[in-house]
Scaffold this motif. Sequence first.
Motif, mmCIF file in Angstrom:
data_model
loop_
_atom_site.group_PDB
_atom_site.id
_atom_site.type_symbol
_atom_site.label_atom_id
_atom_site.label_comp_id
_atom_site.label_asym_id
_atom_site.label_seq_id
_atom_site.Cartn_x
_atom_site.Cartn_y
_atom_site.Cartn_z
ATOM 1 N N LEU A 152 -4.135 -6.061 -4.061
ATOM 2 C CA LEU A 152 -2.823 -6.688 -3.891
ATOM 3 C C LEU A 152 -1.748 -5.627 -3.648
ATOM 4 N N THR A 153 -1.786 -4.571 -4.436
ATOM 5 C CA THR A 153 -0.798 -3.499 -4.306
ATOM 6 C C THR A 153 -0.849 -2.874 -2.917
ATOM 7 N N ASN A 154 -2.044 -2.577 -2.450
ATOM 8 C CA ASN A 154 -2.198 -1.962 -1.131
ATOM 9 C C ASN A 154 -1.764 -2.915 -0.016
ATOM 10 N N ASN B 252 1.830 -2.739 2.733
ATOM 11 C CA ASN B 252 1.887 -2.959 4.177
ATOM 12 C C ASN B 252 2.764 -4.156 4.536
ATOM 13 N N ASP B 253 2.673 -5.213 3.737
ATOM 14 C CA ASP B 253 3.474 -6.404 4.011
ATOM 15 C C ASP B 253 4.973 -6.127 3.933
ATOM 16 N N LEU B 254 5.380 -5.266 2.988
ATOM 17 C CA LEU B 254 6.804 -5.059 2.719
ATOM 18 C C LEU B 254 7.344 -3.766 3.312
ATOM 19 N N ARG B 255 6.493 -3.071 4.050
ATOM 20 C CA ARG B 255 6.927 -1.799 4.633
ATOM 21 C C ARG B 255 8.136 -1.987 5.558
ATOM 22 N N ALA B 256 8.113 -3.054 6.343
ATOM 23 C CA ALA B 256 9.175 -3.266 7.323
ATOM 24 C C ALA B 256 10.534 -3.501 6.670
ATOM 25 N N GLN B 257 10.561 -4.027 5.465
ATOM 26 C CA GLN B 257 11.844 -4.254 4.797
ATOM 27 C C GLN B 257 12.262 -3.058 3.943
ATOM 28 N N GLY B 258 11.461 -1.980 3.987
ATOM 29 C CA GLY B 258 11.822 -0.751 3.300
ATOM 30 C C GLY B 258 11.517 -0.721 1.821
ATOM 31 N N THR B 259 10.591 -1.566 1.373
ATOM 32 C CA THR B 259 10.248 -1.615 -0.049
ATOM 33 C C THR B 259 9.118 -0.644 -0.363
ATOM 34 N N GLN B 260 9.374 0.272 -1.268
ATOM 35 C CA GLN B 260 8.343 1.180 -1.768
ATOM 36 C C GLN B 260 7.446 0.416 -2.739
#
Length: 235
Positions: free
Chosen positions: A153-155, A159-167
């Motif tokens: 889930l973490t991995n 990738n799912d939230l990369r575009a919104q800039g979430t670490q």
Amino acid sequence: MKLHNATVLITGANRGIGLAFAREALARGARKVYAGARQPQSVTLAGVQPIALDVNNPEQVAAAARLANDVTLVINNAGIATLGSFVAEGSIEAARAQMETNFFGPLRVSLAFAPVLASHGGGAILNVLSIASWINSPLLAVYGASKSAAWALTNGLRNDLRAQGTQVLGLHMGFVDTDLTHGIEMPKSTPEEIVRRALDALEAGADEVLADEFTRQVKRGLSAEPGVYLRDPRA
């Protein structure tokens, strides 16, 4: 992701690692810390805002996201563990319970708070995982399966939230001296040690933190021949 002036939500913040996260967040200058717990009256740390949050309750999770709409860091810490192997009596029921809290819980919270984080520039999610994500023993077999799912889930969220800039940071560790490990005779880190290393990694922009030497050894062993996950951990 810096803790100074951050607004932090911690699930399972009334004791153990969650309580240590709350203390350290305040010490690092967090503007506000929401301390989530199924029984908010059990949160006694000064300087935090207790919030009713059972990660298995969709209505409470949604209400928490509405209330804590200023959050910039979510720490998915709440978890449960029961001892036992896959072939032990009651393993299916134990698996359902632990998957509900240890996998679906962080998923619910992350989905609810992802738009909140996006509205504040991306922020961060820190998921509390385990070396049991990678190796499995009869002592904590079903728990390990739930943490393997939480690692996936973490991995995926990263990738799912990369575009919104979430670490998205995954925290792996061995045994920690909390109520969860009471009665297990193994070397243990303190919650404070683990939390300091986790937040140091978060502030450094890391995606993963291996918070003790045992965990680092296990991670190296994943690519060994034979892989460490193929060995009998009791040997």
